[in-house]
Design a protein around this motif. Structure first.
Motif, PDB file in Angstrom:
ATOM      1  N   UNK B  87      27.865 114.290  74.052  1.00 50.50           N
ATOM      2  CA  UNK B  87      28.240 113.068  73.343  1.00 50.50           C
ATOM      3  C   UNK B  87      27.013 112.243  72.982  1.00 50.50           C
ATOM      4  N   UNK B  88      26.911 111.883  71.689  1.00 53.60           N
ATOM      5  CA  UNK B  88      25.749 111.130  71.224  1.00 53.60           C
ATOM      6  C   UNK B  88      26.187 109.910  70.423  1.00 53.60           C
ATOM      7  N   UNK B  89      27.006 109.078  71.058  1.00 50.22           N
ATOM      8  CA  UNK B  89      27.406 107.837  70.392  1.00 50.22           C
ATOM      9  C   UNK B  89      26.938 106.665  71.234  1.00 50.22           C
ATOM     10  N   UNK B  90      26.933 105.457  70.640  1.00 53.54           N
ATOM     11  CA  UNK B  90      26.496 104.265  71.354  1.00 53.54           C
ATOM     12  C   UNK B  90      24.985 104.201  71.412  1.00 53.54           C
ATOM     13  N   UNK B  91      24.476 103.372  72.342  1.00 52.63           N
ATOM     14  CA  UNK B  91      23.029 103.206  72.421  1.00 52.63           C
ATOM     15  C   UNK B  91      22.444 104.206  73.400  1.00 52.63           C
ATOM     16  N   UNK B  92      21.146 104.441  73.264  1.00 52.10           N
ATOM     17  CA  UNK B  92      20.449 105.296  74.223  1.00 52.10           C
ATOM     18  C   UNK B  92      20.181 104.471  75.479  1.00 52.10           C
ATOM     19  N   UNK B  93      20.607 104.978  76.622  1.00 51.11           N
ATOM     20  CA  UNK B  93      20.389 104.256  77.885  1.00 51.11           C
ATOM     21  C   UNK B  93      19.089 104.702  78.541  1.00 51.11           C
ATOM     22  N   UNK B  94      18.959 105.993  78.766  1.00 44.76           N
ATOM     23  CA  UNK B  94      17.760 106.522  79.426  1.00 44.76           C
ATOM     24  C   UNK B  94      17.282 107.728  78.627  1.00 44.76           C
ATOM     25  N   UNK B  95      15.997 107.944  78.595  1.00 43.43           N
ATOM     26  CA  UNK B  95      15.481 109.164  77.984  1.00 43.43           C
ATOM     27  C   UNK B  95      14.619 109.903  79.006  1.00 43.43           C
ATOM     28  N   UNK B  96      15.034 111.130  79.307  1.00 46.97           N
ATOM     29  CA  UNK B  96      14.251 111.955  80.240  1.00 46.97           C
ATOM     30  C   UNK B  96      13.733 113.144  79.434  1.00 46.97           C
ATOM     31  N   UNK B  97      12.456 113.151  79.148  1.00 48.35           N
ATOM     32  CA  UNK B  97      11.884 114.227  78.336  1.00 48.35           C
ATOM     33  C   UNK B  97      12.518 114.219  76.961  1.00 48.35           C
ATOM     34  N   UNK B  98      13.148 115.353  76.596  1.00 53.80           N
ATOM     35  CA  UNK B  98      13.763 115.451  75.262  1.00 53.80           C
ATOM     36  C   UNK B  98      15.210 114.977  75.273  1.00 53.80           C
ATOM     37  N   UNK B  99      15.742 114.759  76.482  1.00 53.67           N
ATOM     38  CA  UNK B  99      17.171 114.451  76.567  1.00 53.67           C
ATOM     39  C   UNK B  99      17.384 112.957  76.730  1.00 53.67           C
ATOM     40  N   UNK B 100      18.257 112.397  75.897  1.00 56.00           N
ATOM     41  CA  UNK B 100      18.602 110.990  76.065  1.00 56.00           C
ATOM     42  C   UNK B 100      20.061 110.881  76.453  1.00 56.00           C
ATOM     43  N   UNK B 101      20.345 109.950  77.324  1.00 55.76           N
ATOM     44  CA  UNK B 101      21.725 109.725  77.721  1.00 55.76           C
ATOM     45  C   UNK B 101      22.245 108.505  76.974  1.00 55.76           C
ATOM     46  N   UNK B 102      23.365 108.694  76.263  1.00 61.19           N
ATOM     47  CA  UNK B 102      23.925 107.614  75.446  1.00 61.19           C
ATOM     48  C   UNK B 102      24.974 106.847  76.231  1.00 61.19           C
ATOM     49  N   UNK B 103      25.175 105.599  75.867  1.00 61.69           N
ATOM     50  CA  UNK B 103      26.185 104.793  76.558  1.00 61.69           C
ATOM     51  C   UNK B 103      27.568 105.370  76.316  1.00 61.69           C
ATOM     52  N   UNK B 104      27.790 105.950  75.128  1.00 60.94           N
ATOM     53  CA  UNK B 104      29.077 106.567  74.822  1.00 60.94           C
ATOM     54  C   UNK B 104      29.411 107.663  75.807  1.00 60.94           C
ATOM     55  N   UNK B 105      28.412 108.471  76.167  1.00 63.53           N
ATOM     56  CA  UNK B 105      28.629 109.564  77.115  1.00 63.53           C
ATOM     57  C   UNK B 105      29.062 109.028  78.464  1.00 63.53           C
ATOM     58  N   UNK B 106      28.362 107.990  78.898  1.00 66.20           N
ATOM     59  CA  UNK B 106      28.686 107.423  80.210  1.00 66.20           C
ATOM     60  C   UNK B 106      30.109 106.866  80.219  1.00 66.20           C
ATOM     61  N   UNK B 107      30.440 106.130  79.143  1.00 64.36           N
ATOM     62  CA  UNK B 107      31.780 105.551  79.079  1.00 64.36           C
ATOM     63  C   UNK B 107      32.851 106.638  79.063  1.00 64.36           C
ATOM     64  N   UNK B 108      32.627 107.652  78.220  1.00 63.90           N
ATOM     65  CA  UNK B 108      33.598 108.733  78.093  1.00 63.90           C
ATOM     66  C   UNK B 108      33.814 109.428  79.434  1.00 63.90           C
ATOM     67  N   UNK B 109      32.715 109.687  80.148  1.00 65.66           N
ATOM     68  CA  UNK B 109      32.814 110.360  81.429  1.00 65.66           C
ATOM     69  C   UNK B 109      33.553 109.492  82.435  1.00 65.66           C
ATOM     70  N   UNK B 110      33.219 108.202  82.419  1.00 65.11           N
ATOM     71  CA  UNK B 110      33.895 107.309  83.346  1.00 65.11           C
ATOM     72  C   UNK B 110      35.402 107.321  83.097  1.00 65.11           C
ATOM     73  N   UNK B 111      35.782 107.340  81.807  1.00 56.98           N
ATOM     74  CA  UNK B 111      37.203 107.410  81.472  1.00 56.98           C
ATOM     75  C   UNK B 111      37.840 108.647  82.090  1.00 56.98           C
ATOM     76  N   UNK B 112      37.190 109.775  81.876  1.00 63.95           N
ATOM     77  CA  UNK B 112      37.762 111.039  82.370  1.00 63.95           C
ATOM     78  C   UNK B 112      37.862 111.004  83.891  1.00 63.95           C
TER      79      UNK B 112
END
Lengths: 286, 266
Positions: B87-112
């Motif tokens: 998931x690549x929606x919302x803002x970028x929260x953290x970037x580790x190397x080439x991978x960024x974690x988006x706020x959308x991903x976190x929210x979606x996961x929390x929902x699940x």
């Protein structure tokens, strides 16, 4: 080499409402080269005790010494395979362990697991099968086609083929007919006497203990209530009765005759000898 | 295997235990549907409060509920990692190397995760407070209307109750066979891949043989007692809906309606 328990306790389902102490501070040494019976009521810890002998169960407290292995509570022993080869354990109703396509393949499964070559395993399997009274014609049959008694023999052969030094049997004759029972017990006695194997047998049958075993271990509430030679144990019925065990028929008969005024010597062990002794006394008074 | 508590019945005496199984099953279904209505955090807060209330009423301990969730922890972690990549929606929260974690991903996961948690809590509330036999009676009754279109409600219920009944037996049997084969030198833990295959085979074949044997014995025993599927049968235990049972059904449906309202208007 010892087969000994030192202050061994075993607790099932620790930390749950079902927690149960099956063994409670057992101190016990089995004598090598002898045939020892383990008796006791259902739930007295017999099966738990014998499953420690090849480390299927590990002690919760204390130390188990079997041959050259020492297993102490709290350790996680590795490489138990050798011990399992040295101590052959035959469970109650062992026929459920059969799984191969043919009887011969199933019996050679054990030796192959312990590193025997295909050829060697087959040879040992055949020997074990003959020893257990299964003729050549059954070798290539499916184990599922055999009768109940034959399945039992095949399963026992499956452990004998491993050629263990110590043989542990958990009620090996349960559910067999009287003739099958006698043949099995005679086989175990021969293995003990001729092949010099230490045999430990769990049983409920006092007649078997009386006829075939050298020593008796009585279990009660997870503790060893008595450990003595069969001769001492059956010297008179008081030991048995004190432990709440019904002595074998011959001992009960001797007791009843003594009570009726006959003079029956302690060495009398068979019905023929008893009959002779009674006949003599009747004639003398006749 | 003894520590596996998911789906275990816990014998206690509580208002929830005494409810009619049909009421409980219907209420559970309504609440499960409610979970999947996107009612946002308000909706989940309401549902959580309701489920917590039921757990309190049922006298189940929260440690028990926690234990029944444990098997799912792995799945939750797995879901989180997967979502982070996909998931690549919302803002970028953290970037580790080439991978960024988006706020959308976190929210979606929390929902699940919240949904999963709620699902486990609700189903646990049902299975822990309802005896398997009562449960199958309930299922049978609920399936009755469907028998008109050819759904064999009674047979399905019997199937389920027999399957449940034999789970502990099969577990015991597996342990027994495992021990017997271990005594014959099978190494269930160590050993090469090919050895492991033969180890599994030596376990599965006898297990199947004995399961079929058991099934055969059971079928004979049932027939010997005159059991015939499809016949009219009377019941030893007759289910009866009481005031509290109706209130439970109404309450659960009200909750469902409530989440729909929240989803639409808030």
């Amino acid at each position: 080499m010892p087969i000994a328990f030192e202050k061994v306790s075993h607790v099932y389902s620790t930390g749950t409402p079902y927690e149960f102490k099956a063994l409670d501070g057992v101190d016990l040494a089995f004598t090598e080269g002898r045939m020892t019976a383990v008796i006791g009521r259902t739930g007295s810890g017999k099966s738990t005790l014998v499953q420690h002998l090849n480390a299927l169960l590990l002690p919760s407290e204390g130390t188990v010494r079997v041959l050259d292995r020492e297993i102490t509570a709290g350790s996680t022993p590795k490489g138990l395979k050798k011990l399992r080869g040295d101590v052959g354990l035959i469970f109650q109703f062992p026929e459920y362990q059969l799984f191969e396509e043919t009887v011969l393949k199933d019996v050679s499964f054990g030796p192959k697991n312990f590193g025997a070559s295909e050829e060697d395993a087959r040879k040992r399997a055949k020997q074990a099968l003959r020893l257990c009274g299964l003729e050549e014609q059954y070798d290539e049959r499916s184990p599922l086609e055999l009768s109940g008694g034959q399945k039992r023999r095949a399963a026992i052969a499956g452990v004998l083929a491993m050629d263990p030094k110590v043989l542990v049997l958990d009620e090996p004759t349960a559910g067999l007919d009287p003739r099958g029972t006698e043949e099995m017990m005679k086989l175990f006695r021969t293995l003990n006497k001729k092949n010099n194997k230490t045999i430990i047998i769990v049983t409920h049958d006092m007649e078997q203990v009386f006829q075939y075993c050298d020593e008796v271990v009585v279990m009660a509430d997870g503790k060893v209530a008595a450990h003595m030679s069969t001769d001492e144990f059956f010297a008179d019925s008081s030991v048995c009765r004190g432990l709440g065990i019904l002595p074998p028929a011959i001992i009960r008969t001797c007791d009843a005759l003594r009570e009726a005024g006959f003079d029956i010597p302690k060495e009398i062990r068979t019905s023929a000898a008893l009959a002779k002794c009674v006949a003599q006394q009747v004639r003398r008074h006749g | 295997m003894g520590s596996f508590v998911l789906g275990k019945y816990i014998a206690l005496d509580s208002p929830v235990h005494r409810l009619d199984p049909r009421a409980k099953i219907v209420a559970m279904l309504a609440m499960l549907i409610a979970i999947f209505i996107p009612a946002g955090w308000y909706g989940y807060a309401v549902l959580f409060a309701a489920v917590a209330g039921v757990i309190l009423l049922s006298k189940l301990s929260f440690t028990f509920i926690w234990k029944s969730m444990k098997p799912m922890l792995f799945m939750m972690v797995f879901l989180f990692i997967m979502n982070c990549f996909v998931i690549r929606t919302g803002e970028v929260l953290v970037t580790v190397g080439k991978i960024s974690i988006y706020s959308g991903a976190v929210m979606q996961t929390l929902y699940i995760i919240v949904r999963l948690l709620l699902m486990i809590m609700i189903t646990t509330c049902l299975t822990a407070t309802t005896k398997p036999l009562d449960m199958t009676l309930g299922i049978e009754d609920l399936l009755k209307p469907a028998s008109r279109i050819g759904v064999p409600g009674h047979e399905i219920a019997m199937l389920i109750s027999i399957a449940l009944r034999f789970i502990p037996d099969l577990i015991e049997e597996t342990t027994r066979i495992m021990k017997a084969q271990e005594s014959r030198g099978v190494d269930m833990k160590e050993g090469k891949f090919s050895e492991k295959i033969s180890a599994i085979l030596s376990l599965i074949v006898p297990l199947f043989v004995s399961a079929f044997q058991r099934a055969d014995d059971l079928a004979n025993a049932m027939e010997a007692r005159g059991y015939a599927p499809g016949e009219k049968r009377t019941r030893y235990k007759v289910l009866k809906m009481r005031v509290w049972d109706w209130l439970t059904v109404i309450g659960a449906n009200a909750l469902l309606a409530g989440t729909i309202v929240i989803a639409r208007f808030l």
